[in-house]
Enzyme design. Structure first.
Site, short mmCIF file in Angstrom:
data_model
loop_
_atom_site.label_atom_id
_atom_site.label_comp_id
_atom_site.label_asym_id
_atom_site.label_seq_id
_atom_site.Cartn_x
_atom_site.Cartn_y
_atom_site.Cartn_z
N GLY A 17 10.13 40.36 20.95
CA GLY A 17 10.00 41.45 21.90
C GLY A 17 10.98 41.33 23.06
O GLY A 17 11.29 40.23 23.52
N HIS A 45 3.04 43.17 19.62
CA HIS A 45 3.26 42.40 18.39
C HIS A 45 3.28 43.31 17.16
O HIS A 45 4.10 43.11 16.27
CB HIS A 45 2.13 41.37 18.19
CG HIS A 45 2.01 40.36 19.28
ND1 HIS A 45 0.96 40.35 20.17
CD2 HIS A 45 2.80 39.32 19.62
CE1 HIS A 45 1.09 39.34 21.01
NE2 HIS A 45 2.21 38.70 20.70
N ASP A 96 10.09 39.49 26.65
CA ASP A 96 10.57 38.13 26.91
C ASP A 96 12.09 38.15 26.72
O ASP A 96 12.62 37.56 25.77
CB ASP A 96 9.91 37.15 25.94
CG ASP A 96 8.42 37.05 26.18
OD1 ASP A 96 8.02 36.53 27.23
OD2 ASP A 96 7.65 37.54 25.32
#
Ligand code: PAF
Length: 282
Positions: free
Chosen positions: A147, A37, A150
């Site tokens: 990201g 993240h 995924d």
């Protein structure tokens, strides 16, 4: 940096920023932030005047049998990381703020959501598309960061933005891994130390797939068979899927003759982990 819980507070701040001519980056997350993240936050901070991080465990993307209740949450830790990485605003709504009584409008997508995670998690992408559309409507960012871990989600969101004429640039950022290869994930916290070790089978198997392709193998059946056999050597692993699909349509291909995504979902004990790599002929 500010943390707000209501849509009105976000809108008031965004209105002021826009009046001041600021560009806005959005990093949508479900919290329990890790380096995957923060790499998205860094990218947003680098390329926008203001960065908003949403922290919201979206109930409508979880099936009743999934881990909505146990999904890890730690807003204090998330706030500290956001502050350290230069974010300007955290939007951390309660579910009742996002889904008022009688909520009944969803954003759904066919084709791209029918394989891979969409096959094993039938309502998942409807929940993702709906909440991301709501976040886009609330924050109205110039750029939004997701990201590549995924990968199907990223392809779905890019496609949704295109189909629905959303004036937002969707930016994909590379997978961040632990030093031993395990892709960073909030769900890694579910793993016992024995399972943590067993989870390396995912990245090791992707490496095998990549090697087969760089040695010239283009038959996806042969590659998937070799990868499946490799995963089956790990007693704690149970395969959900190992597939090679067209990078844009997410439909399985028999032969690698276009850009592809090689993706897998594997249970390690009760924890479902995903990982992938993309391949495009040089
Ligand atoms: O990738 C996630 O964390 C979630 O699916 C997202 C995009 C924040 C939507 O809830």
């Amino acid at each position: 940096m500010k943390l707000v819980k209501t849509i009105k507070e976000v809108r008031d701040i965004i209105k002021q920023w826009k009046a001041d001519g600021q560009t806005i980056g959005l990093v949508p997350t479900m919290g329990y932030l890790h380096e995957g993240h923060t790499s998205l936050i860094d990218e947003s901070v680098k390329n926008n005047n203001k960065t908003v991080v949403s922290v919201f465990v979206n109930p409508i993307q979880f099936a009743p049998t999934e881990d909505l209740e146990s999904y890890p949450r730690d807003i204090d830790h998330d706030s500290a990381l956001c502050r350290d990485h230069g974010a300007d605003l955290i939007f951390n709504p309660d579910p009742s703020e996002m889904y008022k009584d009688g909520f009944s409008t969803y954003v759904d997508m066919s084709v791209l959501t029918e394989e891979l995670c969409g096959l094993s998690r039938p309502i998942h992408f409807r929940g993702v598309c709906t909440v991301v559309t709501k976040l886009f409507n609330i924050v109205t960012p110039d750029n939004a960061y997701f990201g590549e871990k995924d990968a199907q989600q990223l392809a779905v969101i890019k496609h949704m933005v295109r189909d629905l004429n959303m004036d937002i640039k969707v930016v994909g950022c590379p997978i961040v891994r632990e030093t031993d290869g395990l892709a960073k994930s909030s769900r890694n916290t579910y793993l016992s130390s024995e399972e943590r070790q067993a989870a390396l089978i995912l990245s090791k198997t992707l490496k095998l797939g990549k090697e087969l392709i760089s040695n010239g193998e283009r038959n996806t059946g042969a590659i998937i068979n070799a990868m499946t056999t490799n995963i089956e050597t790990e007693p704690l692993a149970k395969i959900d899927y190992v597939k090679i699909v067209d990078s844009e349509t997410m439909q399985p291909v028999n032969k690698i003759d276009r850009p592809v995504l090689c993706a897998m979902a594997v249970y390690i004990g009760k924890t479902r982990l995903i990982d992938n790599f993309s391949f495009k002929e040089a």
